[in-house]
Design an enzyme around this catalytic site. Structure first.
Site, PDB file in Angstrom:
ATOM      1  N   ASP B   8      -8.017   3.879  -5.931  1.00 54.06           N
ATOM      2  CA  ASP B   8      -6.964   3.567  -6.886  1.00 54.06           C
ATOM      3  C   ASP B   8      -5.898   4.649  -6.712  1.00 54.06           C
ATOM      4  O   ASP B   8      -6.090   5.781  -7.140  1.00 54.06           O
ATOM      5  CB  ASP B   8      -7.549   3.578  -8.310  1.00 54.06           C
ATOM      6  CG  ASP B   8      -6.477   3.443  -9.394  1.00 54.06           C
ATOM      7  OD1 ASP B   8      -5.295   3.258  -9.045  1.00 54.06           O
ATOM      8  OD2 ASP B   8      -6.836   3.537 -10.582  1.00 54.06           O
ATOM      9  N   LYS B  72       4.516   7.771  -6.580  1.00 55.02           N
ATOM     10  CA  LYS B  72       4.309   6.330  -6.460  1.00 55.02           C
ATOM     11  C   LYS B  72       5.566   5.565  -6.879  1.00 55.02           C
ATOM     12  O   LYS B  72       5.830   4.465  -6.393  1.00 55.02           O
ATOM     13  CB  LYS B  72       3.124   5.926  -7.334  1.00 55.02           C
ATOM     14  CG  LYS B  72       2.669   4.483  -7.196  1.00 55.02           C
ATOM     15  CD  LYS B  72       1.425   4.245  -8.037  1.00 55.02           C
ATOM     16  CE  LYS B  72       0.957   2.794  -7.972  1.00 55.02           C
ATOM     17  NZ  LYS B  72      -0.243   2.597  -8.795  1.00 55.02           N
ATOM     18  N   GLU B 171      -4.135  -4.270  -8.830  1.00 55.74           N
ATOM     19  CA  GLU B 171      -4.946  -3.471  -9.755  1.00 55.74           C
ATOM     20  C   GLU B 171      -5.675  -4.328 -10.803  1.00 55.74           C
ATOM     21  O   GLU B 171      -6.873  -4.131 -11.025  1.00 55.74           O
ATOM     22  CB  GLU B 171      -4.065  -2.399 -10.417  1.00 55.74           C
ATOM     23  CG  GLU B 171      -3.685  -1.301  -9.435  1.00 55.74           C
ATOM     24  CD  GLU B 171      -2.475  -0.488  -9.848  1.00 55.74           C
ATOM     25  OE1 GLU B 171      -1.987  -0.665 -10.983  1.00 55.74           O
ATOM     26  OE2 GLU B 171      -2.000   0.332  -9.032  1.00 55.74           O
ATOM     27  N   ASP B 193      -3.341  -3.272 -18.909  1.00 54.76           N
ATOM     28  CA  ASP B 193      -3.407  -1.981 -18.206  1.00 54.76           C
ATOM     29  C   ASP B 193      -2.303  -1.059 -18.717  1.00 54.76           C
ATOM     30  O   ASP B 193      -1.136  -1.201 -18.349  1.00 54.76           O
ATOM     31  CB  ASP B 193      -3.271  -2.227 -16.690  1.00 54.76           C
ATOM     32  CG  ASP B 193      -3.355  -0.928 -15.896  1.00 54.76           C
ATOM     33  OD1 ASP B 193      -3.330   0.163 -16.491  1.00 54.76           O
ATOM     34  OD2 ASP B 193      -3.438  -1.022 -14.656  1.00 54.76           O
TER      35      ASP B 193
END
Lengths: 247, 613
Positions: B8, B72, B171, B193
């Site tokens: 992840d 990211k 994800e 999430d």
């Protein structure tokens, strides 16, 4: 900027629709044996490149418009299991490519056949009766009067809104439009029933092994109903949009 | 075959997991600090060495100009895309960046895939340490909304870390996979999430097919600037305002103090997940103390608006999936912020059912990635992921309008074909511009690639080039063209609008793979040498013991030879040699160890009656 033109999609006679079916006409690329049904070689079991039999054949279904959604989903999921690239991570490049092409064709085919309207449009496109993404945006003659009136009301509503008036002044107009929307929605339901009859006519012609003339008539009728349906649907959508804008 | 792992690669933390065959369950692998969370931070040492993870995070304060976090956010993006990010994040963008951003760390510039590559290499190192063998294959997760360029950049990062990227998995799909493999009935799952910096919601359909479970993504939505950081900022603002009000002390110039205060407020946030109230005690400069009692009620009132902001995307995702909230059968919670009771309550109210919180919300995505890596490498086909493309794919046509070819939320792989022809006589090529996005005009969409289809010169409209656009199972675009008049197939060299060109990747790869292998070998060597040292010490100590006189001369000579061989190997560079000589010495000293052991037992038993034993 694109300097190339998007070329209008030609009829099926010019189109090499090579990405849509099992049973390629050539021998198995691996063992040279006769290709089996269902995208894999009957002899050696290797995955085969896509053939050109179209979306119905991809699912081993007859080219009929009456489709059992649950049966289609079962076929789709079963094929997904077999064809998905996850199954070919450790296979050679050729097989990985076959898997990628077949599973993308599978997803495209499922998307097209799932919905009755897009299913009928696909059928007509494949037989060159209809061009992709093209519908005749002409008012059907029997609706001309109502459409004319509706457009006038819509104009009135827009100019009333631009002039800043709301509430009581437009409420009567809104009621009329609401009524018209309901009337057109009822027409849409009627057209859907006609479409169902068109489906049945095509399926009967296919089952009965009818000649080209009968099949052609069935397709022409379907095309006409689809055009009318698309027109009415756009009408309902634009009334809805205007009413929401006004709210 | 080496073990395949799931990673992840997160905005704030990254994790690595594997499928433990002993338990039959996926497990996260802890790093040297004992935690499974690896901070997604990279720092350049003054001596030019790159460090990643906790070591880099500790340098955020001391070496801010040489350290980067949240990289990211820059993946697969161009300079003009990140203007908004630059207002929030102190990225130092290299002025010479063009279609690929370069971030300055000290005197060097790095691309985002390189930075992420270092993070991947760090967690890969954790796994290698854990397995005592190299790790080369991984499934890496990406946010469901990532576009083609962002996915490609993630894949590049994997390659730069010396990993074969088996698959990029969304994800939320990974999270669903980590949960409920066996309870899978026909059901609809919402994955909520709420992480450190981003919020995502996805609706999935779980289908128990004859062959196993199919996970099909129906829709996905989110907010890339909404996360636990916003909650921390809200708490920090509260403290700053009160400190300014009570003491007239403005903390703005005291970055170190602010950082410490943020930590204290985060600790309070964590405590309020379990406790009804907590007290923040914080020592300010000049000896003042900020003491603040905070109840959960007040905390919830503070962060309420932030939590509310997650609900609009959640409703949108439901609409896109054509579902009502009550039609959702399961809700899965992902991300540290879902530990907050208020978040759980709001989610429960929206979906009218309690969410699943059995798995650690920080680990659940990595765990799912490990499951998928296991499926892909062992061929154990008990689950299949059918992901969707989050954005529509289209091409620019006359007037800058986008013609959509593949609609958003289409199951991938997906493809589309278009026929192209020339507009003027003797045109030698057709320029194509591929875009991703939902807007009508090309300038409002995301440019993916431009390329030129070569055409044989001739009359306008004579050419017939069929172009096939395929989005593969990773969500990455592939383009192939076919000249219908000649039947000739062409592969197309697609120059990504935002991303590294192949030669650049090759160059970085050569550098990084060398490094990666070296890294592993160096680490192994250091460990082997340490082990060698301690075993040599033990052997010498044993030989000094009077008991060793009982060895016969042949045994003694073989032990001396093994010691000499190990000393020699330890001076060399090959860890395998060192390990082999350690084994030899272990074997040769077996009898000696027994002698010593017997003596130890005998002396322990001295003076004791049999009945006492």
């Amino acid at each position: 900027m694109t300097s190339g033109l998007r070329f209008p999609t030609p009829g099926i006679d010019e189109r090499t629709d090579m990405h849509a079916s099992p049973s390629p006409s050539t021998a198995c690329w691996n063992c040279g044996g006769a290709p089996g049904p269902g995208h894999f070689c009957a002899a050696c079991g290797k995955i085969q490149p896509p053939g050109d039999g179209g979306y119905f054949a991809f699912f081993a279904l007859p080219e009929k418009l009456g489709v059992d959604r649950e049966d289609l989903e079962r076929r789709y999921l079963a094929l997904s299991w077999k064809l998905h690239p996850d199954n070919f991570v450790r296979a050679g490049e050729y097989e990985r490519n076959c898997s990628l092409e077949l599973s993308s064709a599978l997803n495209d085919a499922y998307r097209a056949l799932c919905d009755p309207v897009s299913r009928a449009e696909y059928l007509l496109e494949r037989h060159g009766v209809r061009k992709e993404g093209q519908t005749k945006q002409q008012a059907p003659p029997e609706l001309l009067e109502e459409v004319f009136e509706l457009n006038e009301w819509l104009d009135e509503l827009r100019s009333a809104r631009e002039a800043g008036s709301r509430g009581a002044e437009t409420s009567e107009l809104r009621e009329r439009l609401e009524g018209a929307r309901q009337a057109f929605e009822e027409k849409l339901a009627a057209v859907d029933a006609e479409l169902g009859a068109g489906f049945a006519e095509w399926d009967a012609a296919t089952d009965g092994g009818a000649g080209d003339a009968a099949r052609g008539r069935a397709m022409a009728r379907l095309n006409e109903v689809l055009n009318r349906r698309s027109y009415i649907r756009n009408l309902v959508a634009s009334v809805t949009r205007e009413l929401e804008n006004d709210a | 075959m080496s073990k395949a792992v799931g990673i992840d690669l997160g905005t704030t933390f990254s994790l690595i997991a594997w499928m433990n065959p002993a338990s039959g369950k996926p497990e996260c692998i802890p790093g040297p600090y004992g935690t499974t969370l690896c901070p997604s931070v990279v720092s350049l040492d003054v001596d030019g060495r790159v460090v990643a993870g906790e070591a880099a995070r500790r340098r955020l304060l001391t070496q801010p100009a040489r350290t980067i976090y949240s990289a990211k956010r820059l993946m697969g993006r161009g300079v003009e895309d990140v203007e908004d990010e630059l207002k929030i994040f102190p990225f130092r963008i290299d002025p010479e960046s063009r279609n690929v951003i370069r971030v300055r760390l000290g005197d060097r510039a790095f691309t985002p895939p390189e930075v992420s590559g270092y993070i991947l290499r760090e967690v890969k190192g954790w796994a290698e340490e854990y397995f005592h063998e190299p790790v080369t294959r991984a499934v890496i997760t990406v946010p469901a909304y990532f576009n083609d360029a962002q996915r490609q950049a993630t894949k590049d990062a994997g390659r730069l870390a010396g990993l074969e990227v088996l698959r990029l998995v969304n994800e939320p799909t990974a999270a669903a996979l980590a949960y409920g493999l066996d309870r899978a009935q026909r059901g609809r799952v919402a994955v909520y999430d709420f992480g450190g910096g981003t919020f995502d919601i996805s609706i999935l359909k779980l289908i128990a097919a004859g062959e196993g479970d199919i996970y099909q993504v129906l829709s996905t939505c989110g907010d890339t600037h909404l996360g636990g950081d916003d909650i921390d900022n809200r708490l920090l603002d509260l403290a700053r305002e009160e400190i300014l009000r009570d003491w007239g002390l403005d903390l703005a110039p005291h970055s170190q103090v602010l950082q410490e205060l943020r930590k204290a407020m985060i600790a309070a946030k964590h405590e309020l997940s379990d406790a009804e109230e907590t007290t923040v005690r914080f020592l300010l400069p000049e000896g003042m103390a900020y003491v603040r009692r905070l109840t959960r009620e007040e905390f919830e009132a503070l962060i309420g608006p932030i939590v509310e902001r997650t609900l609009a995307p959640a409703r949108q995702a439901l609409r896109d999936a054509k579902l009502k909230p009550e039609e959702i059968d399961e809700v899965v919670m992902v991300g540290g912020s879902t530990r907050i009771p208020l978040v759980r309550r709001r989610v429960e109210e929206l979906f009218r059912r309690p969410p699943h919180v059995e798995l650690d919300p920080d680990e659940v995505v990595a765990l799912g990635a490990a499951v998928q890596a296991h499926i892909l490498t062992t061929g154990v086909e008990n689950a299949l992921l059918l992901d969707v493309t989050p954005l529509s794919l289209g091409i620019e046509t006359m007037g800058g309008v986008v013609a959509k070819l593949i609609p958003c939320n289409s199951t991938i792989p997906a493809s589309a074909e278009e026929l192209f022809t020339t507009g003027v006589d003797n045109q030698t090529g057709i320029d194509l511009h591929v875009l991703q996005g939902e807007r009508e005009l090309a300038r409002d969409c995301r440019s993916l690639a431009r390329f030129r289809l070569p055409v044989e010169p001739g009359l306008a409209g004579l050419a017939r080039i069929e172009v096939r656009f395929t989005i593969d199972a990773n969500g990455i675009l592939q383009v192939r063209a076919k000249d219908l008049r000649t039947g000739e197939e062409r592969s197309i060299d697609v120059q990504p609008s935002y991303g590294l060109a192949e030669p650049e990747i090759e160059r970085m790869l050569i550098e990084s793979i060398d490094f990666a292998e070296q890294d592993f070998a160096v680490r192994q060597l250091i460990e082997a040498r340490n082990e060698s040292e301690s075993i040599l010490r033990a052997a010498e100590k044993s030989l000094a013991d009077p008991q060793s006189a009982e060895l016969d001369s042949g045994e003694r000579a073989r032990i001396d030879a093994a010691i000499a061989a190990l000393r020699l190997a330890s001076e060399g560079e090959d860890y395998r040699q060192v390990r082999a000589r350690i084994e030899d010495l272990n074997r040769e000293t077996m009898h000696l160890a027994e002698l010593l052991m017997n003596r130890a037992i005998a002396s322990a038993l001295e003076g004791k009656r049999v009945a006492d034993i």
